[in-house]
Design an enzyme around this catalytic site. Structure first.
Site, short mmCIF file in Angstrom:
data_model
loop_
_atom_site.label_atom_id
_atom_site.label_comp_id
_atom_site.label_asym_id
_atom_site.label_seq_id
_atom_site.Cartn_x
_atom_site.Cartn_y
_atom_site.Cartn_z
N ASP A 40 53.07 38.57 34.37
CA ASP A 40 52.31 37.83 33.44
C ASP A 40 52.51 37.86 32.25
O ASP A 40 53.16 38.78 31.51
CB ASP A 40 50.80 38.07 33.85
CG ASP A 40 50.44 37.24 35.15
OD1 ASP A 40 51.00 36.41 35.75
OD2 ASP A 40 49.07 37.75 35.61
N LYS A 62 51.14 32.60 32.82
CA LYS A 62 50.17 31.45 32.49
C LYS A 62 49.20 31.97 31.63
O LYS A 62 48.37 32.81 31.93
CB LYS A 62 49.60 31.09 33.77
CG LYS A 62 50.90 30.57 34.68
CD LYS A 62 50.08 30.21 36.19
CE LYS A 62 49.35 31.26 36.95
NZ LYS A 62 48.91 30.92 38.12
N MET A 176 38.00 34.78 29.98
CA MET A 176 38.61 33.69 29.25
C MET A 176 37.55 32.74 28.70
O MET A 176 37.29 31.45 28.78
CB MET A 176 39.50 32.64 30.39
CG MET A 176 40.70 33.52 30.89
SD MET A 176 41.64 32.68 32.28
CE MET A 176 40.26 33.10 33.58
#
Length: 288
Positions: A40, A62, A176
């Site tokens: 990642d 991502k 997030m």
């Protein structure tokens, strides 16, 4: 070579929050034994340094709004490598089983008859709490810990049970959460979580350029916009965060005027090499 990593095997490995010293010994071994590592974007450089020089390192990162590969493509790459006889590590930030889409990759491997296993990692919430010198749970005040992702598809509102989340005896760890911070605050207060509920935000948890901020729920949107940079940020909301050890620009008095708190909310950047300022820096401003 360990018996748990024969050719054609896939390990979904937690890379932890970024600091290579927080990587598990098993994760380090698997990374070093892999012939191909699909990693990642948020995996720390110090962790990537553990990949064997002869192995392939493939970036499949991502991040919000910036996807180098879609999930179906990643699944296909993993399966193809395993069927070709590679020792495959799929390296994910934090713990792979917490908002890491590990179920899709396990399903793809199992459908192809591939042995896929999980190596857990230190999740960002644990690293953030450690940086704050705080506990995520607290006897009598924080009896429950809830992990939430604030990531939603573009143009869509967060579809969460706000009434259940507005629990005064819980700690919310919101992954997030930076972009959604104003909506999170608005929805939680609408569900009757008090505006003076303590909040801590940690950006780039465990890394040298970590930023640590402390505020309150009714100032969360302002603090996130004015005090955070471009890195991934985790929000921690609840009474347990009242004990966070942040000594620069913190809201000392929850009953102080809104104007004073707004000013403080824009100054809450704390140098994160140690997580604590030197004595002569305790009440000065810091910028990174």
């Amino acid at each position: 070579m360990s018996d748990d990593f024969p050719v054609g095997t896939v390990w979904l490995v937690g890379a932890g929050p970024g600091d290579p010293e927080l990587l598990t010994r098993k994760a380090a071994r698997l990374i070093g034994q892999a012939s191909v590592v699909f990693h990642d974007a948020l995996v720390g450089a110090g962790v990537l340094d553990l990949i064997h020089p002869a192995a392939r390192a493939v970036h499949v990162g991502k991040r919000s709004g910036r996807h180098s590969k879609d999930q179906a493509s990643i699944d296909r790459l993993i399966v193809e490598a395993a069927l070709a006889g590679e020792r495959v590590v799929r390296l994910k930030g934090g713990d792979p089983a917490i908002f890491g889409r590990v179920a899709e990759e396990l399903d793809a491997c199992r459908a192809a008859g591939i042995d896929a296993r999980i190596c857990p990692g230190v999740t960002a919430a644990s690293a953030a709490a450690a940086s704050l010198g705080a506990s995520l749970t607290l006897r009598g005040l924080a009896r429950k810990l809830t992990f939430i992702t604030a990531h939603a598809r573009a143009g869509e509102a967060l579809d969460l049970d706000w009434a259940a989340l507005a629990d005064r005896q819980a700690t919310l760890a919101i992954y997030m959460g930076k972009a959604a911070a104003p909506e999170v605050a608005e929805q939680l207060m609408a569900a009757e979580l008090p505006g003076d509920t303590p909040v801590a935000m940690v950006e780039n948890a465990s890394l040298p350029h970590e930023r640590v901020l402390r505020t309150r729920l009714d100032l969360l949107g302002l603090a996130a916009c004015s005090g955070l940079g471009d890195g991934p940020a985790l929000l921690l909301i609840g009474q347990a965060m009242a004990r966070a050890e942040i000594r620069v620009g913190q809201v000392e008095n929850p009953n102080s005027s809104r104007q004073q708190n707004v000013k403080l909310a824009s100054r809450m950047i704390v140098p994160a090499i140690t997580g604590r300022p030197r004595p002569d820096e305790r009440f000065s401003e810091h910028h990174s």
